[in-house]
Structures are given as structure tokens and as C-alpha cells.
Design a protein around this motif. Structure first.
Motif, short mmCIF file in Angstrom:
data_model
loop_
_atom_site.label_atom_id
_atom_site.label_comp_id
_atom_site.label_asym_id
_atom_site.label_seq_id
_atom_site.Cartn_x
_atom_site.Cartn_y
_atom_site.Cartn_z
N GLN A 56 0.83 -1.20 0.00
CA GLN A 56 0.00 0.00 0.00
C GLN A 56 0.87 1.26 0.00
O GLN A 56 0.53 2.26 -0.63
CB GLN A 56 -0.93 0.00 1.21
N GLY A 65 0.49 4.03 -3.11
CA GLY A 65 0.00 5.37 -2.87
C GLY A 65 1.06 6.45 -2.76
O GLY A 65 0.75 7.58 -2.40
N LYS A 83 -4.69 8.28 9.08
CA LYS A 83 -4.45 7.45 7.91
C LYS A 83 -4.21 6.00 8.32
O LYS A 83 -3.80 5.72 9.45
CB LYS A 83 -3.24 7.96 7.12
N ASP A 91 -1.11 4.03 4.22
CA ASP A 91 -1.17 5.41 3.75
C ASP A 91 -0.20 6.32 4.50
O ASP A 91 0.29 7.31 3.94
CB ASP A 91 -2.60 5.95 3.91
N ARG A 146 2.50 8.60 2.54
CA ARG A 146 2.66 10.05 2.71
C ARG A 146 4.09 10.41 3.07
O ARG A 146 4.66 11.39 2.56
CB ARG A 146 1.70 10.56 3.78
#
Length: 402
Positions: A249, A253, A265, A269, A273
Motif C-alpha cells: 500500500q 499510494g 491514515k 497510507d 505520505r
């Protein structure tokens, strides 16, 4: 003494020799660091020594560097005649064992190895080779974070041919150091973000290196490949046997524009980030064939604000960990001297530096340590790497103890 004959076509002209050159009987012809400027000078040395050799007993580290250089030549499609007479050989396992025994990595070897892994991921060997790379980088981030940052920031600010691997190592290192020192993530999550950072661009390894040297705009095909690379990287990792959904993931992302608090998040995620912020930093300090890189400090600031121009929590974590002037950054001091940051200080704005250019603009010869917490040596401005006219080899920089 263990003499190995060199192909003279592989000896760099106009650059410091990475090892001492010896003649066929072992006589010293040129010290390590000596600069052979012309083919004529090389011919004179060859005439004196009958052939040119390196003593691998005295130049083990340089020996590995030379092999990495040859590997880079192969990857760049150099004519085989340039390396046909080279008699130095080592298996991947031997190189891995040598790296594990080293307290300090030989960064060009790591760079070459990861480049090969990203360009030609072999399903039968990818995961163990990748994990070996990750474990080595993670260990060095934990044991010597300043030296790791210094090496990777310096390499990134000069690299175009193997940008993909260098950039991946820098992003992974920045994320792991920030995750450990500022976010206080558990060890498992630190390793997950390291793996995700190293593998985020698997789907465009060769293309990313090509684009770093391309002076024309992206073609429609290239633009689509860049747009799709995160999903393609995730799928390739799945096909290669990766089953960690948080890692996957994070890769999937890592190009999404998703500002917001990290606590709100998912784990994957959060990884994405952090990687996205570190990716911005790493990309902006790297040169391209058609543009100059930003100063390290300006690149840090670019990662600090999110898409809404607000302070980004992930970007702020990076800056808190690395400092405003991270290792590898070039700075101007209140004294008028120019220095490179070699170690973080007690505050984000007061790192330890090594002066390489005096206030008259002349090279100092030897690095002069300075603590920028002292008013006389306070940092007055960042300096772009392209504006610095003096260079020390990376291994010499890493020896500086401020």
C-alpha cells in the motif's frame, strides 16, 4: 603482494586514482589520489612499469570500487573491448560478504547492485537480494545516520546515470531515520517503510535513469509510464512474491496527493505520505540534463508544506529529523567560509560542518571543522552544490570527524 593487471582504458584521466598503480614487479608508479591528466602521461607510466597493476592486498576497498565502476560501464553499454582484458572477477556472494564485513558501505557498489536489481528483477533471486540491500541500509541508518545522509545526499546531488537506485536509497534512508527518531514507529514499521521506499519505482527503473539524462520533453508513452508506475511497481512486487500489504500500500499510494494528519491514515497510507514527502526532497536536490538541482535547504522547505500550503505533518517530521541543513548540504558561514554539513547538531539550524573554501574563495586543502552553534561560524545562507568549485571524494568526506 597480490598484483592484478589493469586494462589501461579503464583508468580515469583527470580524476584522482582510486588506488595506487604499480608496475609488473610491484614498483610504485603512482600513489592513490594522483591525477593522470593526459594519455601521454599514462603512456609514460606504462613504459616505466611494463604493465599497470593494482595490489589487491593493499587496496581492497579500492578494488571493490573499481569493480563497481566496471559494472556501471557494462550497464551503460560501453564497448566490450574496453574491459576485455580486465582480470578482476568476484561473485555476487563474495561481494555481499565483503559488504557485510565493512563498517562503512562502499556506496558505489550498493548503487550499482540496486540499479541492476531494479532494472532486471529476477523472480528466483529478487526477494533475497532485495532484503540483503534493505537490511544493510537499515542497519547503517540505525548505526550511522549522519554518515548515511551525507553519502546519499552528496551522491544524489551529483547523480544522473544511476538516479533511480540513488534516489530510492535516499528516500528509504530519510524515511527510516525520521520514522525512528521523530515518529517513534516500532521496528517492524520502520522496516516496512524502508522496503517501500527502496522499491517504490520498481516499475520504471530504467525509464527513470533515462529521464534524468533526457533534455527533451517526455513523450506521451513516457508520461503514461510515469503516471502508472506506482500501480505497476505494486503489481511487480506481488508477482515477485511480496505479500506484506502495508508495504504494498505504501508503494501504491506514494504519488497520491493526500495531505492530512498521519494518525487519521491507515498504516499503508502513512508510509505512502512519508515517502511522498521524502520523494519531493530527493527529486529536487538531484540534477537533470536540462536543469540544475535546488539547494538541499530549499528542497527541504519544499517538502515542509502540503498541497494546501499548510505545514505538512510528514514533511515536518522529516525536517525535525534531518534538520534545516542536513548532512551533505553546502552552506555559507558568517565568517565568509563555505562548508559542507557532515553531522547534525543540537538544534535543526546548528549542524557540525567542514570548511572546504576559505573566505577568500580559495580551497582550504584540508577540511576545517566548525560548530555552527558558535556565533562566528553561524550559517548565513545555503549554497547550491553547483556553485561550489571544490570537491572531496566521498570516502574522504566520510572520514571527517567534526
Amino acid at each position: 603482494m597480490n598484483l592484478v593487471e589493469l586494462n589501461i582504458d579503464t583508468i580515469p584521466l583527470g580524476q584522482p586514482l582510486p588506488f595506487a598503480l604499480r608496475g609488473v614487479a610491484g614498483a610504485l608508479l603512482a600513489q592513490k589520489g594522483y591525477v593522470i591528466r593526459t594519455p601521454k602521461e599514462l603512456e609514460i607510466l606504462l613504459a616505466r612499469g611494463q604493465t599497470l597493476c593494482v595490489d589487491t592486498d593493499e587496496s581492497g576497498d579500492s578494488f571493490r570500487a573499481f569493480k563497481a565502476h566496471l559494472q556501471n560501464m557494462l550497464m551503460s553499454d560501453k564497448p566490450l573491448g574496453m574491459i576485455s582484458s580486465m582480470t578482476m572477477h568476484a561473485t555476487l556472494a563474495q561481494e555481499d560478504a565483503a559488504d557485510r564485513e565493512r563498517k562503512t558501505p562502499h556506496w558505489p557498489t550498493w548503487q550499482a547492485r540496486l540499479t541492476q536489481l531494479m532494472r532486471t528483477p529476477d523472480p528466483d533471486s529478487f526477494l533475497p537480494r532485495f532484503e540483503n540491500m534493505h537490511q544493510g541500509l537499515a542497519r547503517h541508518c540505525a548505526e550511522a545516520p549522519d554518515a548515511t545522509l551525507l553519502a546519499l545526499v552528496q551522491m544524489s546531488a551529483e547523480e544522473t546515470r544511476h538516479y533511480c537506485a540513488t534516489h530510492a536509497m535516499l528516500v528509504a534512508a530519510v524515511c527510516m531515520i525520521s520514522a525512528r527518531e521523530t515518529l517513534r514507529w516500532p521496528e517492524e514499521r520502520i522496516h516496512q517503510i524502508g522496503r517501500a521506499g527502496l522499491s517504490m519505482n520498481l516499475g520504471m527503473g530504467h525509464l527513470q535513469d533515462d529521464l534524468a539524462q533526457q533534455i527533451t520533453p517526455l513523450s506521451a508513452t513516457q508520461a503514461q509510464a510515469v503516471e502508472d508506475h506506482a500501480l505497476r511497481s505494486e503489481q511487480m512486487l506481488r508477482d515477485l512474491g511480496v505479500t506484506d500489504e502495508v508495504w504494498l500500500q505504501g508503494v501504491r499510494g506514494h504519488h497520491l496527493r493526500a495531505p492530512g494528519r498521519l494518525a487519521e491514515k491507515t498504516a499503508g497510507d502513512q508510509l505512502a505520505r512519508m515517502i511522498q514527502r521524502a520523494d519531493i526532497f530527493g527529486a529536487r536536490i538531484a540534477p537533470r540534463a536540462n536543469r540544475h538541482p535546488m539547494s538541499v535547504t530549499s528542497a527541504m522547505q519544499a517538502s515542509y508544506y502540503d498541497e494546501t500550503k499548510s505545514v505538512d505533518e510528514a514533511g515536518a517530521a522529516l525536517i525535525k529529523s534531518l534538520g534545516i541543513y542536513p548532512p551533505g548540504a553546502w552552506v555559507k558561514l558568517a565568517s565568509g567560509e563555505t562548508a559542507v554539513v557532515v553531522r547534525r547538531g543540537t538544534t535543526a539550524a546548528t549542524p557540525k560542518v567542514a570548511v572546504l573554501v576559505n573566505k577568500e574563495g580559495m580551497p582550504t586543502g584540508e577540511p576545517i571543522p566548525r560548530d555552527t552553534a558558535h556565533p562566528n561560524w553561524k550559517i548565513s545562507a545555503p549554497v547550491a552544490q553547483r556553485d561550489v568549485r571544490v570537491r572531496l571524494p566521498l570516502d574522504r568526506l566520510l572520514e571527517i570527524n567534526c
